[in-house]
Design an enzyme around this catalytic site. Sequence first.
Site, PDB file in Angstrom:
ATOM      1  N   ASP A 109      30.222 -55.614 150.514  1.00  0.00           N
ATOM      2  CA  ASP A 109      31.430 -56.307 150.961  1.00  0.00           C
ATOM      3  C   ASP A 109      32.625 -55.617 150.276  1.00  0.00           C
ATOM      4  OD1 ASP A 109      33.211 -57.944 152.218  1.00  0.00           O
ATOM      5  OD2 ASP A 109      32.232 -59.815 151.687  1.00  0.00           O
TER       6      ASP A 109
HETATM    7  C1  BGC Z   1      34.946 -60.298 153.697  1.00  0.00           C
HETATM    8  C2  BGC Z   1      34.036 -59.749 154.779  1.00  0.00           C
HETATM    9  C3  BGC Z   1      34.792 -58.803 155.651  1.00  0.00           C
HETATM   10  C4  BGC Z   1      35.351 -57.696 154.793  1.00  0.00           C
HETATM   11  C5  BGC Z   1      36.078 -56.607 155.563  1.00  0.00           C
HETATM   12  C6  BGC Z   1      35.697 -59.209 152.977  1.00  0.00           C
HETATM   13  O1  BGC Z   1      36.696 -59.732 152.163  1.00  0.00           O
HETATM   14  O2  BGC Z   1      34.172 -61.052 152.790  1.00  0.00           O
HETATM   15  O3  BGC Z   1      33.492 -60.813 155.515  1.00  0.00           O
HETATM   16  O4  BGC Z   1      33.967 -58.308 156.660  1.00  0.00           O
HETATM   17  O5  BGC Z   1      36.256 -58.270 153.865  1.00  0.00           O
HETATM   18  O6  BGC Z   1      37.286 -57.050 156.027  1.00  0.00           O
END
Ligand code: BGC
Length: 743
Positions: free
Chosen positions: A279
């Site tokens: 993530d």
């Molecule tokens: C979130 C994810 C997301 C990623 C990319 C993160 O902060 O937890 O769900 O896909 O950012 O934007």
Amino acid sequence: MKKRHLLGLFLCASSVFAATAATPDAEIESKINALLAKMTLEEKIGQLNQQTGTGYSDDMVGSIRKGAVGSILNEVDPVIVNKLQHEAVENSRLGIPLIFARDVVHGFKTIFPIPLGQAASWNPALVEQGARIAAVEAASTGVRWTFSPMVDVSRDGRWGRIAESFGEDPYLASVLGVSMVKGYQTDDLSQPGTMAACTKHFAGYGASESGKDYNTTWIPEVLLRDMYLPPFEAAARAGSATFMCSFNDINGVPSSGNPHLNIDILRNEWGFDGVLVSDWASIMQMIPQGVCVDLKDAADRAANSGVDVDMESYAYTRHLKELVEEGKVEESTIDNLVRNVLRLKFRLGLFDNPYVDMATANNFYAPESLEAAKKMVEESTVMLKNNDILPLKNVKKIALVGPMADDKHNQAGTWCFDLEKEHCVTPLEALTEKYGKDAIIYAPGLKYSRDIDESGIADAVAAAREADVVVMVGGEEAVLSGEAHCRADISLPGAQTKMLEALKATGKPVVLIIMTGRPMTIVHETSLADAVLYMFHGGTMAGPAVAEMLAGEVSPSGKLPVSMPKMVGQLPLYYNHVNTGRPASGMVLIDEIPLEAPQTSTGCTSFYLDAGDGPAFPFGYGLSYSTFSYGDVKLSSASMARDGSIEVSCTVTNTGNMAAAETVQLYTRDLVASLSRPVKELKGFEKVYLQPGESRMVTFTLQASSLAFWSTPTTKVVEPGDFNLWVAGDSASGTPVKFSVTE
Ligand code: BGC
């Protein structure tokens, strides 16, 4: 009666979704090996690096030409996408194409209801169609990788990310997660108009302690495997091309550094051969989480834990080379991570068709997409109450009030990076079109959901006095749910309740429509209103759907994908809990306790003195403009072998006078087992569309294997014994029917 200690039948995989994880393609594998043989260590590490787009900037172009970037997120202009892709394909040494990624969570331009709303539709085909539409729109800008579906089982309405989830049930989340994966990917990911799905967040994130985002989780492995992993396994077996690590730790181990999850379970047990992406900066975050000393240590741990792509930590670009040279990370380990990335690029057909076709670029808002989005709002709106006021009959004047009656931005919900709000149609616009300008007296009363300035309420009350009916559209602004937007109080914010009380005092009938990102505590508000439509954030077509439902052209047919609490202190709250040794009975509530009552006088059972026991509205609940009756449940046999199945049938009749849909739900309970089992578990559902007076026999095939549970971290077992089953319209209804599983 069940034998308590048995060896049982061991099952390796949940059979409902047992299918193929993607099968390796020999031709692709040999191309990967040929390419890998030509790559320098730096080029390999480049493929593992995902970074945010900075347009056609010198920095980005330089990195791409060096082969230092594998994928880019948040670049959605097809002209820039093509220019950057040109740099990768034509001007880098090996010509490996880039992948462009984006959070396309509930639509790209045509915004569908938030995923929690989509879950309320209990309509897998419609969820799949929504994902298909999102993929066609997003891919027309060059986005070929979405970070969706989110299949985190979510049992706590305080957690803002419940909005992005399919709610509290692992089976519902499994079915709908698979539908989204299929919608994004189709059967052939190499075709234009597809996107690689990314099933997230692996794993346990929905259990973030006290509903606070990013928080720790403590989940025993049997619970993890029974409750939290099934939707991930289903998505892996359905061929989800990618997975994403979660931010949280489980039992002290952050997911980006968890080889048991990422290698033992995801790769080895489920056969996943796609990409596992971290993530956002989750590799770096293992430092504040207290398991890595610095970024280099974090890179070491993540790479050795099977995390293929580093999203935005820059741990891999900065430290992997050094770690390989020091022998801390084997080059063969890096090769395997790179293989997964290259495999995805081949599967997406990017080596053959790297560019966006500008002739068909920016393909948005097809009329049938808007129609599907509207249908999804209607199918996901949960009617919680109706004192026969809906659908509206013979109304000449409607007082339309409330902060969300004309709020294009907020009806769209969380995660709408690509929203063009001028395309959203609000209830004010749609009701004005349907009933005519003179029929609508619009007086919002409050400017936004958190507004505490009560000075506008008098106008709303004056409008109510002039009207035949009041429609109040309230709820929560989009920003009050979603990532990092958790609430410790999940009641209607601002002065909305005060306004509702003032409207009720006019004596006019009040319809309360709630647009929200979570289950909220609305017991008092429900008692004030004559009808309640619980809508979740509905997206582009929320307004037209509201107008059609109020006018009775279609009945709302949503059913709750989460239990609605009476009070926030009940959270986490979920229907599939295990029993205590003293289930609630003989409750004496706080206002009924006599003065100086003795300690034991309230009955020593499991309940809250102030909230009693159970939800305000149970999982699976939702009313219709029509009514349905359920006939007797019939079983093809009262028993089945541990590898067998039985047919469960029930005739459902539309006993009202309107065509409408009902979601028929099948629940079971394992009465006595070696571990305490949930009091109910969803095992099947079917949404049926019935004309007035029409009956349909709904038949489920209940496989014994679907009754299996993890009795130890390595043992999945179907234990023989007695079970109950219910076929009903929600998780709290129906009459139990017994059956048994034999040795
Ligand atoms: C979130 C994810 C997301 C990623 C990319 C993160 O902060 O937890 O769900 O896909 O950012 O934007």
